[in-house]
Structure formats: C-alpha cells, structure tokens
Design a protein around this motif. Sequence first.
Motif, PDB file in Angstrom:
ATOM      1  N   ASP A  11       0.816  -1.209   0.000  1.00 45.76           N
ATOM      2  CA  ASP A  11       0.000   0.000   0.000  1.00 45.76           C
ATOM      3  C   ASP A  11       0.852   1.263   0.000  1.00 45.76           C
ATOM      4  O   ASP A  11       0.449   2.293  -0.542  1.00 45.76           O
ATOM      5  CB  ASP A  11      -0.950  -0.001   1.199  1.00 45.76           C
ATOM      6  CG  ASP A  11      -2.342  -0.510   0.832  1.00 45.76           C
ATOM      7  OD1 ASP A  11      -2.639  -0.596  -0.367  1.00 45.76           O
ATOM      8  OD2 ASP A  11      -3.123  -0.815   1.751  1.00 45.76           O
ATOM      9  N   ILE A  12       2.011   1.199   0.632  1.00 45.80           N
ATOM     10  CA  ILE A  12       2.929   2.342   0.578  1.00 45.80           C
ATOM     11  C   ILE A  12       3.353   2.612  -0.863  1.00 45.80           C
ATOM     12  O   ILE A  12       3.340   3.752  -1.339  1.00 45.80           O
ATOM     13  CB  ILE A  12       4.171   2.093   1.461  1.00 45.80           C
ATOM     14  CG1 ILE A  12       3.780   2.085   2.947  1.00 45.80           C
ATOM     15  CG2 ILE A  12       5.249   3.153   1.206  1.00 45.80           C
ATOM     16  CD1 ILE A  12       4.908   1.671   3.872  1.00 45.80           C
ATOM     17  N   SER A  62       1.785   1.608  -3.620  1.00 49.39           N
ATOM     18  CA  SER A  62       0.609   2.012  -4.388  1.00 49.39           C
ATOM     19  C   SER A  62       0.319   3.495  -4.185  1.00 49.39           C
ATOM     20  O   SER A  62       0.074   4.237  -5.145  1.00 49.39           O
ATOM     21  CB  SER A  62      -0.605   1.179  -3.971  1.00 49.39           C
ATOM     22  OG  SER A  62      -1.771   1.631  -4.629  1.00 49.39           O
ATOM     23  N   GLY A  63       0.360   3.940  -2.920  1.00 50.01           N
ATOM     24  CA  GLY A  63       0.132   5.344  -2.636  1.00 50.01           C
ATOM     25  C   GLY A  63       1.226   6.234  -3.197  1.00 50.01           C
ATOM     26  O   GLY A  63       0.972   7.357  -3.627  1.00 50.01           O
ATOM     27  N   GLY A  64       2.444   5.709  -3.206  1.00 45.72           N
ATOM     28  CA  GLY A  64       3.569   6.487  -3.706  1.00 45.72           C
ATOM     29  C   GLY A  64       3.533   6.677  -5.211  1.00 45.72           C
ATOM     30  O   GLY A  64       3.814   7.765  -5.726  1.00 45.72           O
ATOM     31  N   ALA A 115       0.757   6.409  -7.002  1.00 46.23           N
ATOM     32  CA  ALA A 115      -0.462   7.224  -7.162  1.00 46.23           C
ATOM     33  C   ALA A 115      -0.987   7.205  -8.591  1.00 46.23           C
ATOM     34  O   ALA A 115      -1.413   8.228  -9.129  1.00 46.23           O
ATOM     35  CB  ALA A 115      -0.211   8.661  -6.709  1.00 46.23           C
ATOM     36  N   ARG A 122      -7.178   1.612  -7.929  1.00 44.65           N
ATOM     37  CA  ARG A 122      -5.886   1.616  -7.257  1.00 44.65           C
ATOM     38  C   ARG A 122      -5.052   0.417  -7.695  1.00 44.65           C
ATOM     39  O   ARG A 122      -5.556  -0.532  -8.281  1.00 44.65           O
ATOM     40  CB  ARG A 122      -6.085   1.593  -5.737  1.00 44.65           C
ATOM     41  CG  ARG A 122      -6.841   2.786  -5.200  1.00 44.65           C
ATOM     42  CD  ARG A 122      -7.186   2.629  -3.731  1.00 44.65           C
ATOM     43  NE  ARG A 122      -5.985   2.508  -2.922  1.00 44.65           N
ATOM     44  CZ  ARG A 122      -5.642   1.427  -2.243  1.00 44.65           C
ATOM     45  NH1 ARG A 122      -6.396   0.351  -2.276  1.00 44.65           N
ATOM     46  NH2 ARG A 122      -4.549   1.401  -1.528  1.00 44.65           N
ATOM     47  N   ARG A 173      -4.133  -2.393  -6.582  1.00 41.12           N
ATOM     48  CA  ARG A 173      -4.405  -3.383  -5.532  1.00 41.12           C
ATOM     49  C   ARG A 173      -3.598  -4.663  -5.691  1.00 41.12           C
ATOM     50  O   ARG A 173      -3.324  -5.356  -4.707  1.00 41.12           O
ATOM     51  CB  ARG A 173      -5.895  -3.733  -5.520  1.00 41.12           C
ATOM     52  CG  ARG A 173      -6.815  -2.554  -5.232  1.00 41.12           C
ATOM     53  CD  ARG A 173      -8.252  -3.040  -5.071  1.00 41.12           C
ATOM     54  NE  ARG A 173      -9.187  -1.933  -4.968  1.00 41.12           N
ATOM     55  CZ  ARG A 173      -9.975  -1.524  -5.962  1.00 41.12           C
ATOM     56  NH1 ARG A 173      -9.925  -2.137  -7.135  1.00 41.12           N
ATOM     57  NH2 ARG A 173     -10.807  -0.528  -5.782  1.00 41.12           N
TER      58      ARG A 173
END
Length: 478
Positions: A92-93, A95-97, A99, A394, A396
């Motif tokens: 998730d880090i 994935s968020g990074g 973006a 996202r 995922r």
Amino acid sequence: MDSQKLRTEGKKMLDFVADYWDGIRDRKPLPDVKPGYINDLVPAQAPATPEDWAKIFDDLENVVVNGATHWHHPHFFAYFPTALSYQSIMADILSGGIAGIGFTWKSCPSMTELEMSSLDWVVDLMGLPEHFKNSHNGPGCGIIQSTASDSTMIAIMAARATHVERIKSEPTFMKWVSETGVGKTLKNIFDRVKVNKVDDEASGMITPYFHDPTVFERFVMYCSDQAHSSVEKGAMLSAVRMRKLKATRGFLGNYGVSRETLQNAIKEDRARGYIPFMFLATVGTTCSCGVDQVDELGPVCVEEGLYLHVDAAYAGTFALCEEFKYLIRGMEHVDSFNFNLHKAGMVNFDCSPMWFKNGTHVSRYFNVDAVYLAHEYQTTASDYRHLQVALGRRFRSLKIWFVLRNMGVDKIREYLRRTELLAAEFSKLILENGKFEHFVPQHLGLTCFRLKNSTNADNEKLCNAINDDRRIHLVPST
C-alpha cells in the motif's frame, strides 16, 4: 514537505504503526468514546499556516488511535476477520507512492498487467476453472474489485443486461415489437442501433438497449434468505425484484438453498408472469457460514437459463487449502465468482478478486468510449474500466504480489488451518462449559452459540453486557 522530509517523517510513521502493532494487546478492542467526541479534540477551522509534524504526531494517539475500533486486537470477534500483513502494508505504501489511476491499460500498464498475472496465480492456487484465467485464450477474465458488495452489484447489472439482450433476440419479442404501437416505436429505435447503444435523435437521449426498463420490470432474481445485505441493496439499485428463498438445514448441518426450492420458485414465478434471470449463491453466509451448494444449484441455473453468481466473500479464501476445496465444487457452472482476500487471506482492505466466465461479453454493458480514454492498444490490451462501476482504480494487485512472494502460499494455508483449529477449540470450550449450545455446527472460523433454554432477548442482553465491558467485542446474528 520534500523527499528528504518524507524519509524522516515517514520513518517515524512506520515506527508508530509498528509500535501500535507491538502494543495492541494492551488496548481494548472497543474505544470508550461517544458520537461527537472528536469535536473536543479537533478545532472547528483548518489552520491557515503549516503545523509542525511533531505536533501532528502528538495528536495521533488521542484523535485517531484512542477513537479507533481495533479490528486486529486478539479479543475482536465482531463482524468478520479483516486480514492484514506487514507485506501488504508495504504494498500500500508503494501504491500510494506511485499514485496511478489504472482505468485503461495505457494509464498504467504495470497496474493492469500485474493484476492479470497475480489473479491467474490465484486461479491456479485455488483450483478454479482454467477459463477464469486472464491468460486463457477464451473470453474469461479476472479483476480486483473493492468489495464483495461492488462485485454483487456488477454481477446483478451484468445478469440483467444479458437477459434483456437474450429476450429481445427471441421471436416472441420481435413479434410484439412489430404488432404494438410501443413495439413499432422501439423497432424504429432498434433499427438505428450502432454497436450497443440506442440513439434517440428526437430527444437527444442515448440508452443502452440492454438496459430497457420496459423489459426488466418483470425480472426476478433469487438468493438465500441468509445472503448478505449487499445483495438486497444491489437488487434495489438495479430496480429488479428479488425473492429470498428459504434456506434449510442441509450441507454440513448448516443453512443453504436446496435444488428443489430453487426449481419450485422458478416454476411459480414463471406462472405468475415474472421472468427469472439470476440466482446469487452464497458460499459462507454472514450469519452462520452456511453454503449454497453450487454443484447442485449450478445445473439448475444452466438448464433454466439463469445467470449464476457466487459470493464467497469470507469462505472463498479457505479454498486455498485442499481440505476446503468442497467450497468451490461446481464452479464450471458459474458465470461470475468473487471472494475477499482481505477477509482471510493476509491481504489488507480493499482486495476483492472477481472472475467472469465471459468477461468479453459482460464488458459491453459497462463500455462508454470517451475520446480522452482512447489509446492505440485498445484492440490488444485489457481496459479494466469496462468491468467495474468506477472509472479510476488503485494498484491493488501489489498486495497480492507482495504477500504471495514474501510470505508464500504455504504460510497463508497455515494461517487458515490455524483459524479453523482455533474455532474448533472455542467450539469445544463452549460445549464443555455446559451453559451454552451450538446453533449450527462450527464451520471454518465461525462458531455460532447461544445460552441453553434461552430467548433471543436473553442472548441479546448477554451480548450487550460483553460489549459494554469492552474487553471483548462480539456481534449477534439471527
């Protein structure tokens, strides 16, 4: 905040999360707060100037953690298990990074292709039919939805559209089209159909002919009376009738819909002038982890022309283990299938894989081709926007990829087997206590129990007392 500041403060945030996990046993699963508690902790107006990260970190405990229900506390037994692992947090880090927003292949090629590949891994690990694979030369495919509720809604809409299209290709419908006033109007519109859309130039309206309410107002779908509440919500939003079929004691001594019950319902509704179009089977019901036996119900759906969707939200992950493969018997009859890896699969929310037997066909019902979404690889690449309600999505699949690679499927199987053994141990303790009894046999990680010789009110009182104490969190079911 620059990249160097991210390194410094991000390390502190990772330490905070790791410390939270290390000390979670010292907390209580339920917070001691009332609605509106945060008004005393958070100012009514946002700050006009930047606040220091040190001050923000000082507020995390009081504002966020003390007001959280700790789903991963060892004494949290409510709702359903929600999975998590450090490997999944790492994903998730990233994935968020990154973006990225992977609505088309070109908008993020690695997001699309890693999802296709990782879901093929899961098909093999669970022993699902080969035609569900993205790499299979047939029309089947897999996609990661946000939740099982999303999957259910999409399955209902796909089933409805499929049946509308089927009906409108039948000679009896076309006879009605040619002989009635309404039918003649529709025929004029159908004559102008381009690809999948009906373009009514007079009104400026564009209406998919497979979403015509003049047909699906008589549609009826079926599910168990033990099915999840999201099924009822999906039917409501799709504007179709839903009939809950009475589940009876059967497989494993639990509750499920029998072949005879489904057959009788179809016969009755056709006699009433309704159009049965779908059965939504549940494998692992919320209230008792009951199973609608797909290997018995699937042939009925095939014979009667009903779309069959299987919601295995909680139980599905257990099919990774050989001894639980009975959960997915009969999957060759299924049109679509989903389960939540974020319930028992060591992958944190949200991650709900869904497969279609004929994704190529289903994608036509969700296809809107705006020019800004077009790209040069449309005919050879997969665009996941055609199999979901939302446009954006996202990354995922990173969670599945990280967990399977760094943890390994054997560790996940070990976790699932331990979950079942712990439930069996609790079930044994309940019976040995003498004050309680089982309502249904323990199944997978769920044990349903009640006080002996008691009323529902007695059990509700006990459940409330346990939750008011806040050391253990339970929820009731009926």
